[in-house]
Design an enzyme around this catalytic site. Structure first.
Site, PDB file in Angstrom:
ATOM      1  N   ASP A  16      36.076  42.635  39.518  1.00 52.13           N
ATOM      2  CA  ASP A  16      35.404  43.195  38.337  1.00 52.13           C
ATOM      3  C   ASP A  16      34.927  42.140  37.353  1.00 52.13           C
ATOM      4  O   ASP A  16      34.854  42.384  36.145  1.00 52.13           O
ATOM      5  CB  ASP A  16      36.324  44.196  37.607  1.00 52.13           C
ATOM      6  N   LYS A  19      30.210  40.644  39.138  1.00 53.25           N
ATOM      7  CA  LYS A  19      29.438  40.158  40.288  1.00 53.25           C
ATOM      8  C   LYS A  19      28.149  40.949  40.472  1.00 53.25           C
ATOM      9  O   LYS A  19      27.088  40.383  40.723  1.00 53.25           O
ATOM     10  CB  LYS A  19      30.284  40.271  41.575  1.00 53.25           C
ATOM     11  N   GLY A  43      33.640  48.172  43.250  1.00 48.73           N
ATOM     12  CA  GLY A  43      32.814  48.984  42.358  1.00 48.73           C
ATOM     13  C   GLY A  43      31.985  48.050  41.519  1.00 48.73           C
ATOM     14  O   GLY A  43      32.526  47.274  40.733  1.00 48.73           O
ATOM     15  N   HIS A  44      30.673  48.079  41.724  1.00 51.40           N
ATOM     16  CA  HIS A  44      29.798  47.171  41.005  1.00 51.40           C
ATOM     17  C   HIS A  44      28.853  47.980  40.134  1.00 51.40           C
ATOM     18  O   HIS A  44      28.063  48.766  40.634  1.00 51.40           O
ATOM     19  CB  HIS A  44      29.018  46.295  41.990  1.00 51.40           C
ATOM     20  N   GLN A 222      35.514  42.038  45.408  1.00 55.42           N
ATOM     21  CA  GLN A 222      36.866  41.699  44.924  1.00 55.42           C
ATOM     22  C   GLN A 222      36.854  40.283  44.313  1.00 55.42           C
ATOM     23  O   GLN A 222      35.806  39.832  43.878  1.00 55.42           O
ATOM     24  CB  GLN A 222      37.890  41.810  46.055  1.00 55.42           C
TER      25      GLN A 222
HETATM   26  P1  GDP Z   1      32.029  43.625  39.686  1.00 55.49           P
HETATM   27  O1  GDP Z   1      32.976  44.473  40.436  1.00 55.49           O
HETATM   28  O2  GDP Z   1      32.405  42.188  39.693  1.00 55.49           O
HETATM   29  O3  GDP Z   1      30.593  43.827  40.092  1.00 55.49           O
HETATM   30  O4  GDP Z   1      32.141  44.090  38.173  1.00 55.49           O
HETATM   31  P2  GDP Z   1      32.182  45.615  37.630  1.00 55.49           P
HETATM   32  O5  GDP Z   1      30.803  46.161  37.712  1.00 55.49           O
HETATM   33  O6  GDP Z   1      33.267  46.369  38.272  1.00 55.49           O
HETATM   34  O7  GDP Z   1      32.651  45.367  36.150  1.00 55.49           O
HETATM   35  C1  GDP Z   1      31.908  44.616  35.248  1.00 55.49           C
HETATM   36  C2  GDP Z   1      31.478  45.519  34.089  1.00 55.49           C
HETATM   37  O8  GDP Z   1      31.050  44.714  33.022  1.00 55.49           O
HETATM   38  C3  GDP Z   1      30.304  46.433  34.410  1.00 55.49           C
HETATM   39  O9  GDP Z   1      30.486  47.647  33.725  1.00 55.49           O
HETATM   40  C4  GDP Z   1      29.102  45.681  33.866  1.00 55.49           C
HETATM   41  O10 GDP Z   1      28.039  46.534  33.466  1.00 55.49           O
HETATM   42  C5  GDP Z   1      29.710  45.012  32.672  1.00 55.49           C
HETATM   43  N1  GDP Z   1      29.113  43.718  32.313  1.00 55.49           N
HETATM   44  C6  GDP Z   1      28.629  42.757  33.130  1.00 55.49           C
HETATM   45  N2  GDP Z   1      28.257  41.674  32.420  1.00 55.49           N
HETATM   46  C7  GDP Z   1      28.518  41.951  31.127  1.00 55.49           C
HETATM   47  C8  GDP Z   1      28.396  41.223  29.904  1.00 55.49           C
HETATM   48  O11 GDP Z   1      27.981  40.062  29.875  1.00 55.49           O
HETATM   49  N3  GDP Z   1      28.793  41.842  28.766  1.00 55.49           N
HETATM   50  C9  GDP Z   1      29.297  43.098  28.755  1.00 55.49           C
HETATM   51  N4  GDP Z   1      29.679  43.623  27.612  1.00 55.49           N
HETATM   52  N5  GDP Z   1      29.436  43.821  29.887  1.00 55.49           N
HETATM   53  C10 GDP Z   1      29.064  43.256  31.050  1.00 55.49           C
HETATM   54  P1  IMO Z   2      35.258  44.640  42.891  1.00 55.31           P
HETATM   55  O1  IMO Z   2      34.375  44.270  44.059  1.00 55.31           O
HETATM   56  C1  IMO Z   2      39.212  44.974  41.147  1.00 55.31           C
HETATM   57  C2  IMO Z   2      42.547  45.832  43.847  1.00 55.31           C
HETATM   58  C3  IMO Z   2      43.207  47.180  43.664  1.00 55.31           C
HETATM   59  C4  IMO Z   2      44.632  46.820  44.042  1.00 55.31           C
HETATM   60  C5  IMO Z   2      44.430  45.840  45.182  1.00 55.31           C
HETATM   61  C6  IMO Z   2      44.527  46.460  46.559  1.00 55.31           C
HETATM   62  O2  IMO Z   2      34.758  45.790  42.104  1.00 55.31           O
HETATM   63  O3  IMO Z   2      35.568  43.441  42.074  1.00 55.31           O
HETATM   64  P2  IMO Z   2      42.901  48.030  47.946  1.00 55.31           P
HETATM   65  O4  IMO Z   2      42.390  49.408  47.658  1.00 55.31           O
HETATM   66  O5  IMO Z   2      41.839  47.019  48.136  1.00 55.31           O
HETATM   67  O6  IMO Z   2      43.889  48.016  49.060  1.00 55.31           O
HETATM   68  O7  IMO Z   2      43.733  47.624  46.628  1.00 55.31           O
HETATM   69  O8  IMO Z   2      43.138  45.289  45.013  1.00 55.31           O
HETATM   70  N1  IMO Z   2      41.083  45.877  44.063  1.00 55.31           N
HETATM   71  C7  IMO Z   2      40.184  45.577  43.127  1.00 55.31           C
HETATM   72  N2  IMO Z   2      40.333  45.255  41.822  1.00 55.31           N
HETATM   73  N3  IMO Z   2      37.991  44.980  41.681  1.00 55.31           N
HETATM   74  C8  IMO Z   2      37.803  45.269  42.984  1.00 55.31           C
HETATM   75  O9  IMO Z   2      36.607  45.182  43.594  1.00 55.31           O
HETATM   76  C9  IMO Z   2      38.932  45.627  43.765  1.00 55.31           C
HETATM   77  N4  IMO Z   2      39.114  45.974  45.052  1.00 55.31           N
HETATM   78  C10 IMO Z   2      40.430  46.111  45.220  1.00 55.31           C
HETATM   79  O10 IMO Z   2      43.107  47.622  42.344  1.00 55.31           O
HETATM   80  O11 IMO Z   2      45.242  46.117  42.986  1.00 55.31           O
HETATM   81 MG    MG Z   3      34.186  46.166  40.196  1.00 57.19          MG
END
Ligand code: GDP
Ligand code: IMO
Ligand code: MG
Length: 418
Positions: A16, A19, A43-44, A222
Site C-alpha cells: 500500500d 504503487k 489493492g491499487h 505487496q
Molecule cells: P498500492 O497498493 O501500493 O497501489 O497502494 P494503495 O492504492 O493500496 O494505497 C495508496 C493510497 O494512497 C491510495 O488510496 C492512493 O490513492 C493514495 N495516494 C497515493 N499517492 C498519494 C499521495 O501522494 N498523497 C495522498 N494523500 N494519497 C496518495
Molecule cells: P498491495 O499490492 C498490504 C498482507 C495482508 C496480511 C499478509 C498476508 O495493495 O500493496 P495474504 O492475503 O496475502 O495471505 O495476507 O499480507 N497483504 C497486504 N498488505 N498491501 C497488499 O497489497 C497486501 N497483500 C497482502 O494484510 O498481513
Molecule cells: Mg494496496
C-alpha cells in the site's frame, strides 16, 4: 539477446505504498505493463481527474488505453474475481493477456485460508482471506491447477474432484465445503468462456516485446517486508514480492531488468498482524491514519500507522537493487509539529542498524525532524517547504538512495519528478 530492458516498480514497505499511482503515472510512457506476483490480495487505488479506480489483479496500466497488460505466470488468479474486475473496463481484448501458466485460485482456497486463520487464533496472520496462501501452497506442493487447464473444463473438473477426494478428511475437519461435480463443471465452463480470449503464453509475448524495443513496465504487488523469504515471516504473503520475483514471475532474465523504482510512503503502514517497530499507537498514529485515509482497498481494514523506518528501507533498497525511490504521500505529514524517523533498532540492549532474524522485539530509535505547514498538491521540488526538502535530503542520506519522485496527492498530476 536485445539490449532493451524492462523498468521495474516494487513496494519497499508493507504494501500500500502507492504503487498503483506510480505505475499508472509511468504507464503513460510504456507499451506494456506486467504483473508478476500476488493475487487479488493486492489493492491499487488510482485517481485520474478525480475518478477513482480500484484494481486488484488487472495491471494498473489498464488506464492507459494504448498500453498492453500482462498477468504473468507468477500470479495466482481467481477467475471469479478477475471477471468481476474486468467489468470496469470496455474493450480489453487485444490489450489484456493472462499467462496460461498462472495458477488458479478457486473458491475453496479462500475457504481454507479463512479456516486456517480461525484455527490460528491469537497467532492469526491477518490475511486478506482471499485464498492466497493455500493457492501458492498447492502450486509449490505440485497439486495446483493452471489457467491453461481451463481449455478443457471436463478434464479439469475430474482433476479437481481427484484433489478433493485426496483431501476430503482435511476439508471436513476444517469445515470447508466441497462443491458437487456438476456445480464445479458449470463454474469452470463459465470461467473458460469469459477468459479464453485472453489466455496465452505471456513469456513469449514479453520476450518479443523486449526484442522489438517496446517499453515495458513490471508492476510489483505487496511490499518487500511481506516477501515470503525476506519479510517478517510468518507474517508475510506467500509470493516473492521483491525484484527477483519479476524474473521467475514472467520468465525473464535478471539482465532484462533496467531501472528499478522502489515505492515508499513518507511514513509507514501495515495491515494485518506481525512486527512493525515504528508503529505509533497514540494520537499521532491516528492522525496519520486520518490524514492518509489509511483503510485497505481490498478489505477496508484500518491500516496500522507509524513512522518511516530507515533501517527496513536500507534492507529493501539492497534486496531490490533500487535505483530511485518514489516517496509517496508526503502531504499526509502536513501540519505535524515534529516528524520521527526510525534510524536504528534497540534489540536485547544493543543498538543495531540492520533487519534482524526476528523483528518482534526490536524497538525503534528515533531521530526527530521539524514539520512543515503544507506541501499538498506541490508539483515542483522548489514549491516544497524548506523543512520538507530537508526531510527528503536526510532520508536520502540515511538510506543511501536517491528519491527521484515525490507524490503530494492521490492525483496523477500531483507528482514531482526530479
Ligand atoms: P498500492 O497498493 O501500493 O497501489 O497502494 P494503495 O492504492 O493500496 O494505497 C495508496 C493510497 O494512497 C491510495 O488510496 C492512493 O490513492 C493514495 N495516494 C497515493 N499517492 C498519494 C499521495 O501522494 N498523497 C495522498 N494523500 N494519497 C496518495
Ligand atoms: P498491495 O499490492 C498490504 C498482507 C495482508 C496480511 C499478509 C498476508 O495493495 O500493496 P495474504 O492475503 O496475502 O495471505 O495476507 O499480507 N497483504 C497486504 N498488505 N498491501 C497488499 O497489497 C497486501 N497483500 C497482502 O494484510 O498481513
Ligand atoms: Mg494496496
Amino acid at each position: 539477446m536485445s539490449n532493451n530492458r524492462a523498468d521495474l516498480i516494487v513496494g519497499l514497505q508493507w504494501g500500500d505504498e502507492g504503487k498503483g499511482k506510480i505505475v499508472d503515472h509511468m504507464a503513460q510512457t510504456h507499451d506494456y505493463v506486467c504483473r508478476f506476483a500476488g493475487g487479488h490480495n493486492a489493492g491499487h487505488t488510482i485517481v485520474v481527474e478525480g475518478k477513482k479506480y480500484a484494481l486488484h489483479l488487472i495491471p494498473s496500466g489498464v488506464l492507459n488505453p494504448d498500453a498492453k497488460n500482462i498477468v504473468g505466470n507468477g500470479v495466482v488468479l481467481s477467475p471469479a474475481d478477475f471477471i468481476e474486475e474486468m467489468r470496469q473496463f470496455e474493450d480489453l481484448e487485444g490489450r489484456l493477456f493472462i499467462s496460461d501458466k498462472a495458477h488458479l485460485l478457486l473458491p475453496y482456497h479462500a475457504e481454507i485460508d479463512r479456516a486456517r486463520e480461525r484455527l490460528r487464533g491469537g497467532r492469526a496472520i491477518g490475511t486478506t482471506g482471499k485464498g492466497i496462501g493455500p493457492a501458492y501452497g498447492d502450486k509449490v506442493a505440485r497439486v495446483g491447477h493452471r489457467v491453461g487447464e481451463l481449455s478443457d473444463p471436463r478434464k479439469l473438473t475430474r482433476r479437481i474432484m481427484d484433489y478433493f477426494a485426496m483431501n476430503r478428511p482435511v476439508f471436513e475437519a476444517m469445515g470447508v465445503a466441497i462443491p458437487s461435480e456438476t456445480e464445479l463443471y458449470r463454474q469452470l465452463v463459465e470461467y473458460k468462456e469469459a477468459l479464453e480470449p485472453f489466455i496465452t503464453d505471456t513469456t513469449l509475448l514479453v520476450w518479443k516485446a523486449l526484442e522489438e524495443g517496446k517499453r515495458i513496465l513490471l508492476e510489483g504487488a505487496q511490499g518487500t517486508m511481506l516477501d515470503i523469504d525476506h519479510g517478517t515471516y510468518p507474517f508475510v504473503t506467500s509470493s516473492t514480492t521483491v525484484a527477483a520475483g519479476a524474473c521467475s514471475g514472467l520468465g525473464i532474465a535478471p539482465r532484462d531488468i533496467g531501472t528499478v523504482t522502489g515505492i515508499a510512503k513518507a511514513y509507514c503502514t501495515r495491515v494485518g498482524n506481525g512486527p512493525f517497530p515504528s508503529e505509533d499507537f497514540g494520537e499521532e498514529g491516528q492522525r496519520l491514519r486520518d490524514n492518509g485515509h489509511e483503510y485497505g482497498t481490498t478489505t477496508g481494514r484500518p491500516r496500522r500507522c507509524g513512522w518511516f523506518d530507515a533501517v527496513a528501507m536500507r534492507h529493501a533498497v539492497r534486496i531490490n537493487g533500487v535505483d530511485r525511490i518514489a516517496l509517496m504521500k508526503l502531504d499526509v505529514l502536513d501540519g505535524f509539529e515534529e516528524i520521527k524517523v526510525c534510524v536504528a533498532y534497540r534489540l536485547h540492549g544493543e543498538e543495531i542498524d540492520y533487519v534482524p532474524y526476528d523483528l518482534e522485539e526490536a524497538e525503534p530509535v528515533y531521530r526527530v525532524f521539524p514539520g512543515w505547514k503544507r506541501c499538498a498538491g506541490a508539483r515542483s521540488f522548489e514549491e516544497l517547504p524548506v523543512q520538507a526538502r530537508e526531510y527528503i535530503s536526510a532520508l536520502e542520506e540515511m538510506i543511501g538512495c536517491r528519491i527521484g519522485i515525490i507524490s503530494t496527492s492521490p492525483d496523477r498530476d500531483d507528482t514531482i519528478v526530479r
